[in-house]
Design a protein around this motif. Structure first.
Motif, PDB file in Angstrom:
ATOM      1  N   PHE A 121       2.891   5.520  10.618  1.00 30.17           N
ATOM      2  CA  PHE A 121       2.529   4.548   9.700  1.00 30.17           C
ATOM      3  C   PHE A 121       1.144   3.914  10.502  1.00 30.17           C
ATOM      4  CE2 PHE A 121       7.084   4.540   9.267  1.00 30.17           C
ATOM      5  CZ  PHE A 121       7.340   4.305   7.806  1.00 30.17           C
ATOM      6  N   ALA A 122       0.109   3.871   9.983  1.00 27.92           N
ATOM      7  CA  ALA A 122      -1.187   3.720  10.467  1.00 27.92           C
ATOM      8  C   ALA A 122      -2.003   3.162   9.671  1.00 27.92           C
ATOM      9  CB  ALA A 122      -1.664   5.075  11.338  1.00 27.92           C
ATOM     10  N   ILE A 123      -3.163   2.548  10.190  1.00 30.32           N
ATOM     11  CA  ILE A 123      -4.391   2.040   9.375  1.00 30.32           C
ATOM     12  C   ILE A 123      -5.573   2.665  10.075  1.00 30.32           C
ATOM     13  CG2 ILE A 123      -4.476  -0.076  10.937  1.00 30.32           C
ATOM     14  CD1 ILE A 123      -5.411   0.095   7.055  1.00 30.32           C
ATOM     15  N   THR A 124      -6.414   3.449   9.328  1.00 25.13           N
ATOM     16  CA  THR A 124      -7.570   4.361  10.139  1.00 25.13           C
ATOM     17  C   THR A 124      -8.732   3.708   9.371  1.00 25.13           C
ATOM     18  OG1 THR A 124      -7.700   6.232   8.729  1.00 25.13           O
ATOM     19  CG2 THR A 124      -5.650   6.045   9.934  1.00 25.13           C
ATOM     20  N   GLN A 125      -9.897   4.148  10.062  1.00 22.42           N
ATOM     21  CA  GLN A 125     -11.217   4.262   9.373  1.00 22.42           C
ATOM     22  C   GLN A 125     -11.749   5.711   9.719  1.00 22.42           C
ATOM     23  OE1 GLN A 125     -15.672   2.419   9.530  1.00 22.42           O
ATOM     24  NE2 GLN A 125     -13.996   1.006   9.009  1.00 22.42           N
ATOM     25  N   ARG A 126     -11.884   6.533   8.353  1.00 27.12           N
ATOM     26  CA  ARG A 126     -12.555   7.918   8.721  1.00 27.12           C
ATOM     27  C   ARG A 126     -14.187   7.536   8.745  1.00 27.12           C
ATOM     28  NH1 ARG A 126      -8.621  11.960   5.283  1.00 27.12           N
ATOM     29  NH2 ARG A 126      -6.959  12.008   6.979  1.00 27.12           N
ATOM     30  N   ILE A 127     -14.670   7.982   9.598  1.00 27.10           N
ATOM     31  CA  ILE A 127     -16.216   7.816  10.009  1.00 27.10           C
ATOM     32  C   ILE A 127     -16.803   8.978   9.462  1.00 27.10           C
ATOM     33  CG2 ILE A 127     -17.845   6.892  11.430  1.00 27.10           C
ATOM     34  CD1 ILE A 127     -15.950   5.729  13.196  1.00 27.10           C
ATOM     35  N   ASP A 138     -12.346  -2.749   2.401  1.00 23.78           N
ATOM     36  CA  ASP A 138     -12.769  -1.618   2.219  1.00 23.78           C
ATOM     37  C   ASP A 138     -13.278  -0.881   3.407  1.00 23.78           C
ATOM     38  OD1 ASP A 138     -13.835  -3.026  -0.161  1.00 23.78           O
ATOM     39  OD2 ASP A 138     -15.268  -1.554  -0.373  1.00 23.78           O
ATOM     40  N   ARG A 139     -13.046   0.470   3.443  1.00 25.12           N
ATOM     41  CA  ARG A 139     -13.260   1.617   4.245  1.00 25.12           C
ATOM     42  C   ARG A 139     -11.923   1.711   5.352  1.00 25.12           C
ATOM     43  NH1 ARG A 139     -15.060   4.578   5.937  1.00 25.12           N
ATOM     44  NH2 ARG A 139     -15.678   5.813   5.177  1.00 25.12           N
ATOM     45  N   TRP A 140     -10.827   0.941   5.046  1.00 23.59           N
ATOM     46  CA  TRP A 140      -9.811   0.953   5.836  1.00 23.59           C
ATOM     47  C   TRP A 140      -8.696   1.469   5.217  1.00 23.59           C
ATOM     48  CZ3 TRP A 140     -10.098   0.630  10.916  1.00 23.59           C
ATOM     49  CH2 TRP A 140     -11.040  -0.177  11.522  1.00 23.59           C
ATOM     50  N   ARG A 141      -8.171   2.689   5.620  1.00 25.12           N
ATOM     51  CA  ARG A 141      -7.214   3.489   4.793  1.00 25.12           C
ATOM     52  C   ARG A 141      -5.811   3.552   5.425  1.00 25.12           C
ATOM     53  NH1 ARG A 141      -5.549   8.992   5.438  1.00 25.12           N
ATOM     54  NH2 ARG A 141      -5.737  10.364   3.778  1.00 25.12           N
ATOM     55  N   PRO A 197       0.664  -1.144   0.056  1.00 24.62           N
ATOM     56  CA  PRO A 197       0.081   0.000  -0.080  1.00 24.62           C
ATOM     57  C   PRO A 197       0.877   1.361  -0.044  1.00 24.62           C
ATOM     58  CG  PRO A 197       0.105  -0.948   2.266  1.00 24.62           C
ATOM     59  CD  PRO A 197       0.817  -2.016   1.306  1.00 24.62           C
ATOM     60  N   ALA A 198       0.143   2.290  -0.742  1.00 29.40           N
ATOM     61  CA  ALA A 198       0.952   3.670  -0.864  1.00 29.40           C
ATOM     62  C   ALA A 198       0.118   4.610   0.303  1.00 29.40           C
ATOM     63  CB  ALA A 198       1.046   4.000  -2.073  1.00 29.40           C
ATOM     64  N   ASP A 199       0.755   5.650   0.420  1.00 30.17           N
ATOM     65  CA  ASP A 199      -0.067   6.402   1.683  1.00 30.17           C
ATOM     66  C   ASP A 199      -1.466   6.912   0.968  1.00 30.17           C
ATOM     67  OD1 ASP A 199      -0.474   8.452   3.757  1.00 30.17           O
ATOM     68  OD2 ASP A 199       0.248  10.073   2.296  1.00 30.17           O
ATOM     69  N   THR A 200      -2.447   6.760   1.799  1.00 34.57           N
ATOM     70  CA  THR A 200      -3.722   7.102   1.535  1.00 34.57           C
ATOM     71  C   THR A 200      -4.318   5.906   0.678  1.00 34.57           C
ATOM     72  OG1 THR A 200      -3.727   8.236  -0.503  1.00 34.57           O
ATOM     73  CG2 THR A 200      -3.298   9.643   1.539  1.00 34.57           C
TER      74      THR A 200
END
Lengths: 371, 57
Positions: A98-104, A52-55, A44-47
């Motif tokens: 370095f992180a994995i996020t979900q933007r709600i 699905d839904r996990w950035r 994965p690249a940045d962004t």
């Protein structure tokens, strides 16, 4: 748990209206839906979005590989998990993240009344497994990414699924979005430097990604970090994970990303709902989206990777399509109109047409309105 | 988000209708919509000296 404790928990759950449907604010918390990669491994690249839904977000490129399921057994009751493996270890600098996020979406967290005196307490629960042990970190972040609540969780046994629960009092400060922009973000740190880390256990007026001193997964070659069963709910108790049907979860994901794929047995599948030619070399295609998206979407397709789309015109003939460009003024979150770039062939003005994958296995068109 | 290039596209009335951008190595057609994340990132990208959205062909 004693009977008395069970009854006390039940009472609290009833009081906080945590029973009933739609407890989980997180979408795809069981990591079932993977429209972009269909379970394949990638870097994965940045962004980039993973399942699905996990950035994924990162300050340096090519440090992790990602895959929905990586060969290990998911925890009991789950079929899928998201899996990170360190591809190239790096010592995290102060500014690194370095992180994995979900933007709600704000529309989905307005009930939390964040930024007011009535802000609701929430509980985050998840299942996690890592080749490393120690104190890991993450954060809730909101208010235009200007406020955050760093948290920690411990993993005591390597390569073992563990259940974690974190209860967070609602933030009574800041201005939280309650529209179609980001209202709240759940972040799991995989290696975050001091510039983006803060003290765990309190809301702060900075947009931290993680807690100070947390384990840096990216710092160890071939280290793994897996996660599933992520649930964010109102109240101070973690209730059992809310399993939704695959169809429900897919529809929830499609508000942010939709992909139409012409597989090997469907190579002439229509990638458009319809279309019309305006001259020998200009035409529009139309797509009625099955789920209303968050905003007007970007279009991403397989043309550069696999080759030109095809077209099938009502009055005979067709053209090779080498580009698809959304027409902003003729599109909204329900319907998309796009102009077609013609590579070869000729239309007749007024022809109706459909766009297909050009008989290329795996041709696709995707619509992206992620946060 | 790594943006390499951006170029306006025109509709058949010759109005700017979208932006074609290379983002993280992939080509996206981006609507002129402030709520779209790619459009937002392109607006940040053009603030950096030397970055411009090219005119439509």
């Amino acid at each position: 748990m004693t009977k008395a404790a069970e009854l006390a928990k039940m009472g609290e759950v009833l009081t906080n209206s945590q029973i009933g449907g739609r407890r989980n604010i997180i979408i795809n918390g069981a990591m079932q839906v993977d429209q972009r990669n269909s379970g394949s491994s990638f870097t994965p690249a940045d962004t980039n979005y993973t399942v699905d839904r996990w950035r994924y977000t990162a300050s340096q490129a090519s440090k992790f590989t990602f895959q929905q399921n990586t060969g290990s057994t998911p925890p009991a009751g789950f079929k899928n998990y998201m899996g990170f493996t360190v591809a190239s270890a790096v010592t995290v600098g102060n500014a690194d993240y370095f992180a994995i996020t979900q933007r709600i979406e704000g529309n989905s967290v307005s009930q939390l009344e964040l930024g007011t005196a009535n802000a609701e307490t929430v509980t985050l629960s998840f299942l996690v497994r890592s080749s490393l042990t120690g104190t890991f970190g993450g954060a809730l972040r909101g208010a235009s990414f200007g406020r955050s609540y760093p948290f920690t969780y411990s993993i005591s046994s390597a390569n073992t699924w563990e259940s974690k629960t974190i209860t967070i009092a609602g933030d009574t400060s800041g201005t939280y979005q309650t529209d179609n922009t980001t209202g709240l973000e759940v972040i799991f740190g995989l290696g975050v430097g001091s510039d983006n880390s803060g003290s765990a256990g309190a809301w702060t007026g900075s947009g931290h990604f993680s807690a100070t001193g947390a384990v840096s997964v990216v710092g160890t070659g071939s280290a793994t970090w897996y996660c599933t069963g992520v649930q964010l709910e109102v109240g101070s108790q973690a209730t059992p994970f809310e399993h939704r049907s695959f169809g429900e979860e897919l529809a929830l994901c499609q508000r942010y990303f939709q992909k139409i794929v012409a597989s090997s047995s469907e190579q002439s599948l229509a990638l458009s709902s319809g279309g019309q030619a305006f001259s020998s070399s200009s035409a529009y295609m139309f797509n009625d989206l099955p789920v209303t998206m968050r905003s007007k979407p970007s279009i991403f397709n397989s043309i550069s990777a696999l080759g030109n789309f095809g077209s099938f015109a009502a009055n005979g003939g067709g053209m090779a399509i080498s580009g698809v460009s959304i027409i902003t003024s003729r599109s909204n979150s329900d319907r998309v109109t796009a102009s077609l770039t013609v590579a070869s062939g000729s239309f007749t003005a007024g022809q109706s047409l459909q766009v297909d994958g050009g008989n290329l296995d795996g041709s696709f068109i995707a619509f992206d309105s992620e946060l | 988000m790594n943006i390499k290039s951006a170029r306006y596209e025109k509709d058949i009335q010759e109005n700017n209708s979208s932006i074609t951008a290379i983002i993280n190595g992939e080509e996206y057609s981006v609507p002129l919509d402030p709520d779209n994340r790619h459009y937002q990132e392109i607006q940040e990208w053009v603030k950096i000296d030397g970055n411009t959205i090219a005119k439509a062909d």
